[in-house]
Motif scaffolding. Structure first.
Motif, short mmCIF file in Angstrom:
data_model
loop_
_atom_site.label_atom_id
_atom_site.label_comp_id
_atom_site.label_asym_id
_atom_site.label_seq_id
_atom_site.Cartn_x
_atom_site.Cartn_y
_atom_site.Cartn_z
N GLY A 29 -19.28 56.16 -9.78
CA GLY A 29 -20.37 56.88 -10.41
C GLY A 29 -19.92 58.26 -10.81
N SER A 63 -24.58 54.37 -14.63
CA SER A 63 -23.57 54.59 -13.60
C SER A 63 -24.18 54.48 -12.20
CB SER A 63 -22.92 55.96 -13.78
OG SER A 63 -23.87 56.99 -13.66
N GLU A 81 -13.03 51.35 -11.07
CA GLU A 81 -13.29 52.77 -10.86
C GLU A 81 -12.28 53.37 -9.89
OE1 GLU A 81 -16.91 54.70 -10.86
OE2 GLU A 81 -18.09 53.08 -11.78
N SER A 127 -17.08 55.58 -15.40
CA SER A 127 -18.28 55.07 -14.74
C SER A 127 -19.30 54.47 -15.69
CB SER A 127 -18.94 56.19 -13.92
OG SER A 127 -18.10 56.59 -12.86
#
Length: 526
Positions: free
Chosen positions: A172, A180, A329, A499
């Motif tokens: 995020g 996100s 991520e 994100s």
């Protein structure tokens, strides 16, 4: 490429082996001088020796790179060209019957499944060229179904990988990107993934795991409650991932090794893909003949027009697996606290490439656009192959094109751990957390074999993989549980953000000109 042939028989042991080395990638991976060693007829094993080198290899306190390679056997007298994966005999670090070769700083790791092996620096190594001659593995040729009287050929295919180490990370970016991950409806802090334990996603308003939907068909709605299971690869546990997106050269090696019916299913030139043997959106794959044989004018170029069924089949064949969106991520950002709207290279403002060097692209082309570090924005390219016409002017670039021996992370567009083109070039297929179909994924690695059921040949068939048919013999028949991360040459800057989840649960069944991907591998022994 080394061409040597081997013949097995009971009485006369005259060995001549055909070895197909890997394509040369951005870091000049070269597997050469492959030859046959001692054969043990009783154990049905044979040693294979080769030399390997690649540029810009490293090992430090954070992580290292490596080459993952597999060995396949085929009937040297057959016209089909089918190659079957051959397992190594013993698992472990420098197991019996193996050698990392001449380098004093090299080690060989054979995972428990024995579908292939890693060769990598054994200790600290500054960024430099890795070279080791006389690398040796022992394979069990009976696992490929060959008898003592068979005349067989072998091929070795390798690809560069990067270790993403175990550890906590954030997913995020303070709600700077579409859908996100965040901690609550009114709490924009990112998720913290601090263990491999299950994650309880709820509608709690702070310090939790809150789901924001992009509204894709079949995606969980915003605020949904569900659990991300223990076995779902969440990025905390260590894993290997491909340094580059799958290239055209790797794809040709893959397709040309399959049985005839499976090749037809994976034909990127058919109506379900680019529908042409001509260059289209810089995809240069051409396929013809019976059995089908594919070729590439630009083997170093990242491969587009890849559907989920295509990518999953390649990964199963290669002994790899899909990457999840949480792992994406982690690979891009590392353990750093997110910067709102950041891209894989750490900044928020990429420079789009518009020009390439020279008059053709031979795998050594570079970008001519000053400070360019990403391919995005639907740019019309100049230089390189662009003079050949419209089909050459828009599309993906050579894998690793922004990286040089002196480039920084920002200049090369690299992720935290050294993976290239995580932002831009091609949007990459990932396993989503945004649907029940994705959450069933357990991270099981491919076994090197695809489906053979009539009408469904050439599909991945690994338990728990997204899109696996209820009749497992059919393999992966849909894209349920998948999506995209990272954006592409066609997209705006928004999709390139680490994100951004606008397409993280898209589950598209098609194969578009901006669709590509890379593989990962669960670490079963280090």
């Amino acid at each position: 490429m080394s061409n040597v042939r081997a013949f097995f028989c009971f009485v006369v042991f005259f060995f001549l082996f055909f070895i197909s080395s890997s394509s040369v990638f951005a870091n000049n991976l070269n597997i050469s001088n492959v030859r046959l060693g001692i054969r043990d007829p009783q154990a049905k094993t044979v040693k294979i020796l080769f030399d390997v080198s690649w540029d810009n290899s490293w090992r430090n306190k954070i992580n290292h790179d490596a080459v993952w390679f597999t060995v396949r056997l085929s009937d040297a007298q057959a016209v089909s060209g089918e190659k079957r994966l051959c397992k190594l005999t013993v698992a472990g670090l420098l197991p019996a019957g193996s050698s990392a070769g001449s380098s004093s700083n090299a080690e060989l790791l054979v995972p428990l499944e024995r579908t292939g092996a890693f060769i990598r620096p054994a200790g600290h190594q500054e960024v430099s060229t890795f070279v080791s001659t006389d690398v040796t593995v022992t394979v069990d040729y009976s696992t490929a179904g060959f008898s003592e009287n068979a005349t067989i050929a072998a091929s070795v295919v390798g690809m560069e990988m990067v270790l993403v180490p175990e550890g906590s990370f954030y997913a995020g970016d303070f709600a700077a990107s579409t859908a996100s991950f965040r901690q609550g409806a009114a709490d924009n802090d990112p998720w913290e993934v601090s263990s491999a334990a299950p994650l309880s996603v709820t509608a709690a308003d702070s310090n939790g795991y809150y789901y924001v939907s992009a509204g894709n068909a079949g995606e969980f709605p915003t605020g949904s409650s569900f659990t991300i299971p223990q076995d779902f690869p969440k990025g905390f546990s260590a894993f290997y991932a491909m340094k580059y997106e799958v290239t055209e050269g790797l794809w040709v090696d893959f397709v040309n090794s399959l049985p005839a019916a499976a090749r037809t299913a994976r034909d990127l030139t058919n109506a379900a893909h680019k529908n042409s043997d001509s260059v289209l959106y810089r995809n240069s794959i051409a396929c013809s003949g019976s059995p089908l044989v594919c070729s590439s004018q630009r083997p170093f170029r990242a491969l587009n027009y890849v559907s989920w069924k295509d990518l999953s089949a390649f990964l199963d064949w290669a002994g790899l697996r899909p990457m999840t969106e949480l792992e994406f991520e982690k690979a891009a950002r590392g353990p750093s606290v997110p910067l709102p709207g950041s891209l894989a290279f750490g900044g928020v403002t990429p420079v789009a490439v518009t020009g390439l060097s020279g008059n053709s692209e031979d795998g050594k082309e570079t970008v001519s656009t000053q400070d360019a570090n990403a391919s995005f924005g639907d740019q019309v390219l100049s230089g390189g192959d662009a003079a050949n016409g419209a089909g050459y002017q828009k599309g993906p670039l050579r894998s690793g094109i922004f990286s040089t021996s002196t480039s920084t992370r920002t200049m090369s567009g690299a992720g935290y751990y050294g993976m290239m083109e995580l932002s831009g070039n091609l949007k990459e297929w990932v396993v989503t957390v945004g649907s029940a179909s994705g959450l069933g994924f357990t991270g099981k690695n491919g076994d090197g074999y695809l489906t053979t059921l009539s009408g469904f040949e050439g599909n991945a068939d690994v338990e728990s993989w997204p899109g696996l048919d209820v009749n497992a013999a059919r393999g992966v028949t849909s894209a349920a549980g998948t999506g995209f991360r990272g954006g592409s040459w066609q997209d705006s800057i928004d999709r390139l953000r680490i994100s951004d989840r606008a397409e993280a649960a898209l589950s598209d069944e098609s194969a578009g000109p901006s669709y590509g991907g890379r593989g990962a591998r669960t670490v079963d022994t280090q």
